[in-house]
Design an enzyme around this catalytic site. Structure first.
Site, short mmCIF file in Angstrom:
data_model
loop_
_atom_site.label_atom_id
_atom_site.label_comp_id
_atom_site.label_asym_id
_atom_site.label_seq_id
_atom_site.Cartn_x
_atom_site.Cartn_y
_atom_site.Cartn_z
N HIS A 288 -71.91 -13.75 83.61
CA HIS A 288 -72.88 -13.99 82.54
C HIS A 288 -72.49 -13.19 81.32
CE1 HIS A 288 -76.73 -14.17 80.38
NE2 HIS A 288 -76.99 -15.23 81.11
N ASP A 350 -77.84 -20.25 87.26
CA ASP A 350 -77.36 -21.62 87.43
C ASP A 350 -76.69 -21.84 88.79
OD1 ASP A 350 -78.10 -22.62 84.87
OD2 ASP A 350 -76.45 -21.48 84.00
#
Length: 420
Positions: A288, A350
């Site tokens: 991320h 996700d």
């Protein structure tokens, strides 16, 4: 030079903030600009906060895990829009507003149905949001806080209706149906059978809350950048939806599920990861931009939501294919943590959310629209906040990298001919 920079920053007491600004200055000196505006503050906001090193995400100061565990969609929407959690009466009023204002004009419903079925739902949704301006002639009057707030609530209310109309090609979608909550209505737009089950509605609601806001990400920046020109909330949110459609932002969960399907089984995970890393490619759902540890939204999904779906004694009906995908994801997480955690790469939200949405019976190409139904809370709050701040229109500079001055050469006879 470095000593002068350090001296200029000496009054900043927070060591992390001091280091952050130091890196910004060094980036500017090295490159002459900030690629992607990485790390550059562009606005002040009290809506959400991230500590990427510690893996903390808060909405108005509340940890996202606590909100997902104990609050409803209406609670969190009220919190983001108004600054604090609602009283029971305030929550009931907001819930009623979400359900009362859900209908869209029949002409807009027909326009949604007329869009090609091959058009990705995200682009259908952004186009449809823009069309809502047709029934709001005062939408460019953005200087009244109460009107902005009410307009945001009405927009949130209509998004699931647009999705439901598009999926069913029915202009009267759910027109006479009553719902107990906004989350139930949202789930009904994707799976009418599961919307009657409180367990599934609660799971879906938690997923929406986890996606409600995430500071100054690309789509939220789009909302504020477009809104800074005093564009309407419809134009601002439509731009955010288009931003979210990209695979580097909201489209990743769909690609994670596709990746798990391609891997096929847990015993093929190690060879797949080895192959991807050997090629220098990214693993979808891993890492991320902000978090240097486990994404707190991903942890909640992994530890609190997925066990409710895949537990052996779970009354929820899960097919074998989905069970195999879950086992593949679990194996992939173990391998990734073993191989990549030293590089501060961990599964993000996700990585797990696609499994939840598949369990909910949502088609993969609609996954990112679920993200929108959660994030519309944050987008709306940022738009309302930005209208109050009276911020200057966003106008960043560029570092020109083109030709120096040059001129068109004209032959003498051509110059004479051009004066005839």
């Amino acid at each position: 030079m470095i000593k002068k920079i350090r001296d200029c920053l000496s009054d900043i007491k927070d060591p992390d903030l001091k280091e952050h600004y130091s890196q910004l200055v060094f980036t500017l000196l090295e490159k002459g600009y900030f690629p992607g505006l990485a790390g550059v503050p562009v606005a002040k906001s009290g809506i959400s906060h991230i500590d990427g090193e510690k893996g903390i995400l808060t909405y108005r100061g509340y940890p996202v895990q606590e909100l997902a565990e104990h609050c409803s969609y209406e609670d969190v929407a009220f919190l983001l829009l108004n600054g604090d959690l609602p009283l029971r009466n305030e929550k009931n009023i907001l819930q009623k507003q979400f359900l009362v204002h859900r209908d869209v004009d029949r002409d807009i419903a027909k326009a949604v149905i007329a869009m090609p079925e091959e058009l990705h739902p995200m682009y259908m949704l952004s186009a449809s949001v823009l069309q809502l301006q047709a029934n709001d002639n005062l939408c460019f009057t953005v200087d009244n806080y109460n009107q902005n707030l009410f307009r945001a609530i009405r927009l949130v209310a209509k998004l699931p209706t647009i999705i439901g109309i598009s999926r069913t090609r029915d202009a009267e979608f759910a027109a006479d149906k009553e719902f107990d909550s906004y989350a139930q209505y949202c789930l009904y737009c994707f799976n009418q059978d599961l919307a009657d089950d409180e367990e599934w509605v609660d799971i879906f609601e938690k997923l929406l809350i986890l996606h409600a806001d995430h500071t100054m990400n690309n789509s939220t920046f789009s909302v504020r950048a477009v809104g800074s020109s005093k564009a309407s909330i419809y134009a601002s949110v439509a731009s955010a939806i288009n931003s979210l459609s990209g695979p580097l932002h909201g489209g990743a969960n769909e690609r994670v599920l596709k990746m798990l399907q391609e891997i096929g089984s847990p015993d093929k995970v190690e060879s797949y990861i080895g192959s991807v890393l050997a090629k220098g490619e990214k693993i979808m759902g891993i890492g991320h931009r902000v978090y240097k540890t486990y994404d707190p939204r991903a942890l909640f999904t992994k530890n609190k939501i997925l066990p409710r779906i895949f537990a052996e004694d779970n009354p929820l009906d899960i097919d074998d294919e989905l069970g195999d995908l879950y086992k593949t994801a679990q194996k992939m997480e173990r391998v990734v943590l073993d191989v990549l955690s030293g590089k501060k790469l961990y599964p993000n939200v996700d990585f797990w959310s696609g499994l939840v949405m598949k369990a909910l019976g949502i088609e993969p190409h609609y996954f990112t629209t679920v993200f929108v139904l959660g994030r519309i809370m944050g987008w709306s709050a940022h738009w309302v906040e930005h209208m109050e701040v009276k911020n200057r229109i966003f106008r960043p500079n560029q570092l020109y990298d083109g030709f120096n001055d040059r001129h068109i050469l004209v032959e003498p006879e051509e110059e004479i001919a051009s004066t005839d």
